[in-house]
Design an enzyme around this catalytic site. Structure first.
Site, PDB file in Angstrom:
ATOM      1  N   ASP A  94      45.282  27.698  47.564  1.00 34.30           N
ATOM      2  CA  ASP A  94      45.618  27.967  48.945  1.00 34.30           C
ATOM      3  C   ASP A  94      45.963  26.636  49.606  1.00 34.30           C
ATOM      4  OD1 ASP A  94      45.965  29.161  51.359  1.00 34.30           O
ATOM      5  OD2 ASP A  94      43.865  29.738  51.645  1.00 34.30           O
ATOM      6  N   SER A  95      46.680  26.692  50.711  1.00 37.04           N
ATOM      7  CA  SER A  95      47.215  25.478  51.330  1.00 37.04           C
ATOM      8  C   SER A  95      46.299  24.837  52.350  1.00 37.04           C
ATOM      9  CB  SER A  95      48.531  25.819  52.033  1.00 37.04           C
ATOM     10  OG  SER A  95      48.276  26.730  53.092  1.00 37.04           O
ATOM     11  N   GLY A  96      45.273  25.550  52.771  1.00 34.38           N
ATOM     12  CA  GLY A  96      44.491  25.125  53.923  1.00 34.38           C
ATOM     13  C   GLY A  96      44.867  25.890  55.174  1.00 34.38           C
ATOM     14  N   GLY A  97      45.895  26.716  55.086  1.00 31.74           N
ATOM     15  CA  GLY A  97      46.354  27.468  56.245  1.00 31.74           C
ATOM     16  C   GLY A  97      45.316  28.428  56.793  1.00 31.74           C
ATOM     17  N   PHE A  98      44.506  29.028  55.922  1.00 29.92           N
ATOM     18  CA  PHE A  98      43.501  29.972  56.412  1.00 29.92           C
ATOM     19  C   PHE A  98      42.489  29.266  57.300  1.00 29.92           C
ATOM     20  CE2 PHE A  98      39.513  32.391  56.076  1.00 29.92           C
ATOM     21  CZ  PHE A  98      39.947  33.589  56.596  1.00 29.92           C
ATOM     22  N   ASP A 148      50.782  27.321  56.366  1.00 30.50           N
ATOM     23  CA  ASP A 148      51.282  28.243  57.376  1.00 30.50           C
ATOM     24  C   ASP A 148      50.358  28.239  58.580  1.00 30.50           C
ATOM     25  OD1 ASP A 148      49.235  29.417  55.923  1.00 30.50           O
ATOM     26  OD2 ASP A 148      49.958  31.445  56.257  1.00 30.50           O
ATOM     27  N   GLN A 190      54.554  35.579  57.820  1.00 29.87           N
ATOM     28  CA  GLN A 190      53.702  35.824  58.981  1.00 29.87           C
ATOM     29  C   GLN A 190      54.445  36.744  59.959  1.00 29.87           C
ATOM     30  OE1 GLN A 190      50.602  35.205  59.313  1.00 29.87           O
ATOM     31  NE2 GLN A 190      50.229  33.701  57.686  1.00 29.87           N
ATOM     32  N   GLY A 217      47.996  36.445  56.838  1.00 30.56           N
ATOM     33  CA  GLY A 217      47.586  36.809  58.179  1.00 30.56           C
ATOM     34  C   GLY A 217      47.115  38.230  58.335  1.00 30.56           C
ATOM     35  N   ASP A 267      43.703  38.233  45.874  1.00 30.67           N
ATOM     36  CA  ASP A 267      42.474  37.447  45.755  1.00 30.67           C
ATOM     37  C   ASP A 267      41.532  37.871  46.860  1.00 30.67           C
ATOM     38  OD1 ASP A 267      41.945  34.946  47.896  1.00 30.67           O
ATOM     39  OD2 ASP A 267      43.963  35.795  47.944  1.00 30.67           O
ATOM     40  N   CYS A 305      30.775  50.468  31.218  1.00 34.01           N
ATOM     41  CA  CYS A 305      31.197  49.111  31.588  1.00 34.01           C
ATOM     42  C   CYS A 305      30.709  48.118  30.531  1.00 34.01           C
ATOM     43  CB  CYS A 305      30.648  48.741  32.960  1.00 34.01           C
ATOM     44  SG  CYS A 305      31.089  47.065  33.478  1.00 34.01           S
ATOM     45  N   CYS A 307      30.255  44.879  30.785  1.00 29.56           N
ATOM     46  CA  CYS A 307      29.755  43.604  31.307  1.00 29.56           C
ATOM     47  C   CYS A 307      28.278  43.395  30.995  1.00 29.56           C
ATOM     48  CB  CYS A 307      30.001  43.524  32.815  1.00 29.56           C
ATOM     49  SG  CYS A 307      28.748  44.346  33.822  1.00 29.56           S
ATOM     50  N   CYS A 310      25.619  45.586  32.853  1.00 30.51           N
ATOM     51  CA  CYS A 310      25.482  46.985  32.458  1.00 30.51           C
ATOM     52  C   CYS A 310      24.780  47.167  31.119  1.00 30.51           C
ATOM     53  CB  CYS A 310      26.852  47.662  32.484  1.00 30.51           C
ATOM     54  SG  CYS A 310      27.460  47.868  34.183  1.00 30.51           S
ATOM     55  N   HIS A 335      29.497  41.731  37.023  1.00 25.50           N
ATOM     56  CA  HIS A 335      29.879  43.147  37.024  1.00 25.50           C
ATOM     57  C   HIS A 335      31.036  43.403  37.980  1.00 25.50           C
ATOM     58  CE1 HIS A 335      29.817  47.492  37.173  1.00 25.50           C
ATOM     59  NE2 HIS A 335      29.875  47.363  38.493  1.00 25.50           N
TER      60      HIS A 335
END
Length: 374
Positions: A94-98, A148, A190, A217, A267, A305, A307, A310, A335
């Site tokens: 991620d760019s840091g925009g969040f 962004d 955006q 966004g 994500d 499952c 994992c 489980c 899980h």
């Protein structure tokens, strides 16, 4: 020739769901795909081998956090994110925009840059589009997101337009600053909750030479139906031969609804965060492990499952959380990540078989949800 490509293998006839392959220098990603979040160079509480065992093919790191600690130059000297973490597959940063959105109370935005106060020590951090790319090139990720401008919703139209137009300009600056040919750049659409603005932004960004496109966004407090509406309006205006990424989303149902509208990559911290807080995702809905009803339950969390969690009984998993043993959060994290990957694998198979809409209906029935597919 570009080291990145997206190949569309099949498309569901009843929905906009796409089955494809995204190729990178560190391997291929079967799409639709979910990327576990490793914000600070680690998917919290689990080893990189355990992440791989869940079926994940691509993970995510965060520019803002890694730039502050340990510092992007330190990461570079440690071999980049791949060398430092020992993850052999593709990585997206991620760019840091969040953080422009999430740290609103301690930041300032100008046309030139975003200025933050570090959440660690209060020091001033200045992040320009060019510096965001510089950091991500030091991190060595396969995909670098553009910087962004994200705004909280709802917001006045003038605020949304200003942020959207700045995001387009910043996207161009990121593209001009890039120097690595082994790192893809993804633009971010955006425009808030106004379809007209989203379409305008998507069309302008599509004229630029990006290897992929994201819808940003969203999932910031709006109703899921609004997120679906904007996703449906945006995707048709993004290049069909490039991957489409819906940032920060979300619940399993959100993934399936968004796949139906043309999204390829996702994500979210939800599977790991919820796992640490004793909540498991299953085909029968969410299971709250601390519930006393599981005290002497000898059944596994999910019968089929594969994992690690489980292998154990619900009673044992509950005991781990009640006793505050660290193994409980670890097992439920594994899980939940495994469950998300299983949903993605099943979704890919359903698209190939042209049964995706039916697959979604069956999942919703198990989760006790109402169908919202178009």
């Amino acid at each position: 020739m570009s080291q990145f490509s997206y190949q569309l293998l099949s498309q569901d006839l009843e929905t906009g769901a796409r089955r494809g392959v995204f190729s990178t220098p560190h391997g291929t990603v079967q799409t639709p795909a979910f990327m576990p979040v490793g914000t600070q160079g680690t998917v919290k509480g689990v080893t990189i081998d355990q992440v791989a065992a869940t079926g994940a093919e691509m993970i995510l790191g965060n520019t803002y956090h890694l730039a502050l600690r340990p510092g992007h130059e330190t990461v570079r000297r440690l071999g980049g994110l791949h060398g430092m973490t020992l993850w052999e597959g593709p990585i997206l940063t991620d760019s840091g925009g969040f953080q422009i959105f999430s740290l609103e109370s301690i930041r300032e935005i100008t046309e030139q840059q975003a200025t933050f106060r570090s959440h660690i020590d209060g020091s001033i951090v200045q992040l320009t589009p060019e510096h965001s790319i510089e950091i991500q090139e030091s991190l060595g990720s396969d995909v670098a997101m553009v910087l962004d401008h994200v705004v909280a919703l709802p917001a006045p139209r003038s605020t949304v337009v200003d942020a959207m137009e700045r995001s387009i300009r910043w996207a161009g600056r990121c593209l001009n600053a890039a120097t690595r040919d082994d790192q893809a750049r993804f633009a971010i659409v955006q425009g808030g909750l106004e379809a007209e603005l989203r379409i305008q932004c998507a069309k302008e960004l599509a004229t630029m030479d990006f290897e992929g496109f994201a819808v940003g966004g969203l999932s910031v407090g709006e109703a899921p139906s609004e997120m679906y509406r904007i996703t449906a309006a945006t995707c048709p205006h993004l290049p069909a031969d490039k991957p489409r990424y819906l940032m920060g989303v979300g619940r399993p149902i959100d993934l399936l609804e968004s796949i139906a509208r043309g999204i390829d990559l996702f994500d979210c911290v939800m599977p790991t965060r919820n796992g640490r807080n004793a909540m498991a995702f299953t085909d029968r809905g969410n299971v709250k492990i601390r519930n006393a009803t599981y005290r002497e339950d000898t059944r596994p969390l999910e019968e089929h499952c594969p994992c690690l969690a489980c292998r154990h009984s619900l009673g044992y998993l509950r005991h781990l959380f009640v006793a505050k043993e660290m193994l409980g959060p670890i097992l439920l994290t594994i899980h939940n990540l495994t469950y998300y990957q299983r949903v993605m694998s099943e979704a890919r198979a359903a698209i190939e078989n042209n049964t995706f809409a039916q697959y979604v209906r069956e999942k919703k029935a198990g989760w006790g949800m109402v169908d919202e597919l178009p």
